[in-house]
Design a protein around this motif. Sequence first.
Motif, PDB file in Angstrom:
ATOM      1  N   GLU A 101      39.228  42.187 -50.592  1.00 58.18           N
ATOM      2  CA  GLU A 101      38.409  41.046 -51.012  1.00 58.18           C
ATOM      3  C   GLU A 101      36.932  41.418 -50.992  1.00 58.18           C
ATOM      4  OE1 GLU A 101      39.860  38.304 -51.907  1.00 58.18           O
ATOM      5  OE2 GLU A 101      41.879  38.766 -51.184  1.00 58.18           O
ATOM      6  N   THR A 102      36.103  40.514 -51.511  1.00 59.05           N
ATOM      7  CA  THR A 102      34.657  40.673 -51.380  1.00 59.05           C
ATOM      8  C   THR A 102      34.256  40.343 -49.936  1.00 59.05           C
ATOM      9  OG1 THR A 102      34.166  38.371 -51.861  1.00 59.05           O
ATOM     10  CG2 THR A 102      34.321  39.867 -53.747  1.00 59.05           C
ATOM     11  N   THR A 103      33.031  40.678 -49.585  1.00 55.76           N
ATOM     12  CA  THR A 103      32.532  40.319 -48.255  1.00 55.76           C
ATOM     13  C   THR A 103      32.486  38.793 -48.123  1.00 55.76           C
ATOM     14  OG1 THR A 103      31.117  42.250 -48.494  1.00 55.76           O
ATOM     15  CG2 THR A 103      30.733  40.871 -46.579  1.00 55.76           C
ATOM     16  N   SER A 104      32.136  38.119 -49.203  1.00 60.06           N
ATOM     17  CA  SER A 104      32.052  36.663 -49.162  1.00 60.06           C
ATOM     18  C   SER A 104      33.402  36.038 -48.808  1.00 60.06           C
ATOM     19  CB  SER A 104      31.574  36.118 -50.517  1.00 60.06           C
ATOM     20  OG  SER A 104      30.351  36.711 -50.888  1.00 60.06           O
ATOM     21  N   THR A 105      34.464  36.460 -49.491  1.00 61.66           N
ATOM     22  CA  THR A 105      35.797  35.916 -49.208  1.00 61.66           C
ATOM     23  C   THR A 105      36.233  36.280 -47.791  1.00 61.66           C
ATOM     24  OG1 THR A 105      36.244  36.785 -51.414  1.00 61.66           O
ATOM     25  CG2 THR A 105      38.038  35.622 -50.326  1.00 61.66           C
ATOM     26  N   SER A 130      19.834  35.108 -42.374  1.00 59.69           N
ATOM     27  CA  SER A 130      21.066  35.743 -42.857  1.00 59.69           C
ATOM     28  C   SER A 130      21.012  36.023 -44.354  1.00 59.69           C
ATOM     29  CB  SER A 130      22.264  34.823 -42.602  1.00 59.69           C
ATOM     30  OG  SER A 130      22.443  34.603 -41.242  1.00 59.69           O
ATOM     31  N   PHE A 131      21.812  36.962 -44.790  1.00 60.16           N
ATOM     32  CA  PHE A 131      22.012  37.227 -46.212  1.00 60.16           C
ATOM     33  C   PHE A 131      22.493  35.920 -46.863  1.00 60.16           C
ATOM     34  CE2 PHE A 131      24.399  38.894 -49.842  1.00 60.16           C
ATOM     35  CZ  PHE A 131      23.575  39.901 -50.297  1.00 60.16           C
ATOM     36  N   PRO A 132      21.966  35.558 -48.031  1.00 60.34           N
ATOM     37  CA  PRO A 132      22.266  34.244 -48.599  1.00 60.34           C
ATOM     38  C   PRO A 132      23.748  33.891 -48.678  1.00 60.34           C
ATOM     39  CG  PRO A 132      20.504  35.280 -49.825  1.00 60.34           C
ATOM     40  CD  PRO A 132      20.958  36.287 -48.809  1.00 60.34           C
ATOM     41  N   THR A 133      24.594  34.841 -49.085  1.00 60.46           N
ATOM     42  CA  THR A 133      26.015  34.483 -49.217  1.00 60.46           C
ATOM     43  C   THR A 133      26.571  34.000 -47.881  1.00 60.46           C
ATOM     44  OG1 THR A 133      27.977  35.127 -50.497  1.00 60.46           O
ATOM     45  CG2 THR A 133      27.334  36.625 -48.750  1.00 60.46           C
ATOM     46  N   ASP A 134      26.062  34.554 -46.772  1.00 60.87           N
ATOM     47  CA  ASP A 134      26.538  34.151 -45.446  1.00 60.87           C
ATOM     48  C   ASP A 134      26.172  32.697 -45.165  1.00 60.87           C
ATOM     49  OD1 ASP A 134      26.659  36.970 -45.644  1.00 60.87           O
ATOM     50  OD2 ASP A 134      26.724  37.161 -43.472  1.00 60.87           O
ATOM     51  N   LEU A 135      24.957  32.305 -45.579  1.00 54.37           N
ATOM     52  CA  LEU A 135      24.526  30.910 -45.403  1.00 54.37           C
ATOM     53  C   LEU A 135      25.382  29.981 -46.266  1.00 54.37           C
ATOM     54  CD1 LEU A 135      20.691  31.630 -45.461  1.00 54.37           C
ATOM     55  CD2 LEU A 135      21.901  30.550 -43.550  1.00 54.37           C
ATOM     56  N   TRP A 202      30.388  38.812 -36.440  1.00 54.80           N
ATOM     57  CA  TRP A 202      29.297  39.673 -36.901  1.00 54.80           C
ATOM     58  C   TRP A 202      29.502  40.087 -38.345  1.00 54.80           C
ATOM     59  CZ3 TRP A 202      24.970  40.683 -34.055  1.00 54.80           C
ATOM     60  CH2 TRP A 202      25.019  40.284 -32.705  1.00 54.80           C
ATOM     61  N   ASP A 203      28.442  40.006 -39.129  1.00 54.35           N
ATOM     62  CA  ASP A 203      28.452  40.585 -40.466  1.00 54.35           C
ATOM     63  C   ASP A 203      27.772  41.947 -40.374  1.00 54.35           C
ATOM     64  OD1 ASP A 203      28.026  41.436 -43.061  1.00 54.35           O
ATOM     65  OD2 ASP A 203      27.973  39.386 -43.834  1.00 54.35           O
ATOM     66  N   LEU A 204      28.571  42.992 -40.519  1.00 53.33           N
ATOM     67  CA  LEU A 204      28.096  44.364 -40.274  1.00 53.33           C
ATOM     68  C   LEU A 204      27.622  45.064 -41.547  1.00 53.33           C
ATOM     69  CD1 LEU A 204      31.133  45.426 -38.043  1.00 53.33           C
ATOM     70  CD2 LEU A 204      28.937  44.515 -37.254  1.00 53.33           C
ATOM     71  N   SER A 205      27.496  44.309 -42.643  1.00 53.06           N
ATOM     72  CA  SER A 205      27.256  44.933 -43.953  1.00 53.06           C
ATOM     73  C   SER A 205      26.127  45.956 -43.949  1.00 53.06           C
ATOM     74  CB  SER A 205      26.966  43.864 -44.995  1.00 53.06           C
ATOM     75  OG  SER A 205      28.111  43.082 -45.208  1.00 53.06           O
ATOM     76  N   HIS A 206      24.989  45.627 -43.319  1.00 53.14           N
ATOM     77  CA  HIS A 206      23.843  46.526 -43.375  1.00 53.14           C
ATOM     78  C   HIS A 206      23.816  47.555 -42.240  1.00 53.14           C
ATOM     79  CE1 HIS A 206      22.170  44.182 -46.672  1.00 53.14           C
ATOM     80  NE2 HIS A 206      21.371  45.210 -46.856  1.00 53.14           N
ATOM     81  N   ALA A 207      24.847  47.565 -41.413  1.00 55.44           N
ATOM     82  CA  ALA A 207      24.892  48.511 -40.299  1.00 55.44           C
ATOM     83  C   ALA A 207      25.968  49.579 -40.496  1.00 55.44           C
ATOM     84  CB  ALA A 207      25.156  47.764 -39.000  1.00 55.44           C
ATOM     85  N   GLY A 227      31.767  47.172 -48.313  1.00 59.46           N
ATOM     86  CA  GLY A 227      32.186  48.547 -48.553  1.00 59.46           C
ATOM     87  C   GLY A 227      31.289  49.353 -49.472  1.00 59.46           C
ATOM     88  N   TYR A 228      30.308  48.700 -50.087  1.00 58.08           N
ATOM     89  CA  TYR A 228      29.548  49.441 -51.114  1.00 58.08           C
ATOM     90  C   TYR A 228      28.109  49.759 -50.730  1.00 58.08           C
ATOM     91  CZ  TYR A 228      28.180  44.608 -52.402  1.00 58.08           C
ATOM     92  OH  TYR A 228      27.756  43.318 -52.381  1.00 58.08           O
ATOM     93  N   LYS A 229      27.752  49.599 -49.448  1.00 58.95           N
ATOM     94  CA  LYS A 229      26.385  49.948 -49.053  1.00 58.95           C
ATOM     95  C   LYS A 229      26.377  51.378 -48.489  1.00 58.95           C
ATOM     96  CE  LYS A 229      25.039  45.251 -49.110  1.00 58.95           C
ATOM     97  NZ  LYS A 229      25.431  43.969 -48.570  1.00 58.95           N
ATOM     98  N   TYR A 230      26.077  51.553 -47.209  1.00 58.40           N
ATOM     99  CA  TYR A 230      26.029  52.920 -46.682  1.00 58.40           C
ATOM    100  C   TYR A 230      27.387  53.621 -46.756  1.00 58.40           C
ATOM    101  CZ  TYR A 230      21.383  51.846 -44.887  1.00 58.40           C
ATOM    102  OH  TYR A 230      20.075  51.495 -44.787  1.00 58.40           O
TER     103      TYR A 230
END
Length: 405
Positions: A101-105, A130-135, A202-207, A227-230
């Motif tokens: 799924e996407t991070t949002s889902t 927070s990243f907007p989708t999280d809000l 925790w949203d770990l997307s940027h870590a 999955g598509y950042k670092y």
Amino acid sequence: MPSAGNSRLLDEARRRDDLAPLTEYVRAFATDGVIHLNGNSLGPPRSGLAAELDRVVTGQWAPRQVQAWFKDGWLDLPRTVGDKLGTLLGAGPGQVVVAGETTSTTLFNALTAACRLRPDRPVLLIEAESFPTDLYIADSVAKLLDRELVVESRDGFDTYLRDNGSRVAAALAAPVDFRTGERREIRPTTALCHAVGAISVWDLSHATGVLPVDLDANAVDLAVGCGYKYLGGGPGAPAFTYVPIRLQPTVDFPLSGWHGHAKPFAMVQTFIPADDIDQARTGTPPLLSLVALNHALAPLVEVGIHELHRRSSELGEFFLECLADRSPELLGRLASPLDADRRGGHLALRVPQADKVEEALADSGVLVDARPPDLIRFAFAPLYVTHEQVANAVDALCRAVEGVQ
Ligand SMILES: *Cc1c(COP(=O)(O)O)cnc(C)c1O
């Protein structure tokens, strides 16, 4: 390709690259001569991806078709990839899954499950930064479950937990601020959640892939990440979920798709969740995207999260060193902590007309990420950025900023 205006810095950059054991990894990426400082968004693919996809399409899909799900390990790939990711997250086996799924889902699934673990508590707490989708997702979950969404500033978040913690069902935070790169330590916030009986999410997307998060050691309850950042999984790479063994018997995900069933192929009418991490799965996973993510993970897992973090910090520090030398004025526009220990893998400068500067930089072969109105983010992905590139990028930046003024 830009060239550094200051040959002393360039010599120093080359000297450090020669000494750095990870420099050789740069060749493993299809960077095409471009300097990618946007790995917190979407960086370059690892070389050999097309061949790997071809191996799966031509060698598995074509000859075995539907049987490939069973005979080529496709059905297990969400867990196989999850376990590899776990080594970067400080999570033991069987606790991470890439459900497709996407991070949002994925976040929707985790936040709803977190609130369900605390049915009698009225509040879902989230950081304003927070990243907007999280809000957006947290707001929707609160509405759906008839809870109150409390949005607190960075400092107000812990204060709210201390003062009103017994009202909080779940608290969502991120270890790295997506704008400034500023860190939030996972351990104290998680401990605070537990002291008041709240579930910490925790949203770990940027870590993920750049900062150790030690999920098991920090006793994190639930976590998700991109999955598509670092991680470099590619455009639209699927997200992951972490559920520790201790919560697997009680967690109750709302997205009860057939791949999360205890026996997906029994085709029974009632949903009985798998008793392990598979319960976080939903439907048929995007296999080719999982193959791409799996391909991207290999060098990251080989190097290990502590070395990845050390390398990224070193590059970030060198960026600031070059900036101090070339333009103290620009350094004064740093929107991130000066102390590397308080930053994740990226940093940001406040620059007027950030989008124009981003464009000018792209024209000179340096990819960065502008966030309106005045923020430019520079990410130091550990495996495909070199000191020499950093020196050249700083030079291009100084010229771009002069150019748009
Ligand atoms: C990048 C990012 C996302 C991405 O969400 P998608 O649904 O995968 O597009 C979500 N949350 C955070 C914190 C992010 O940094």
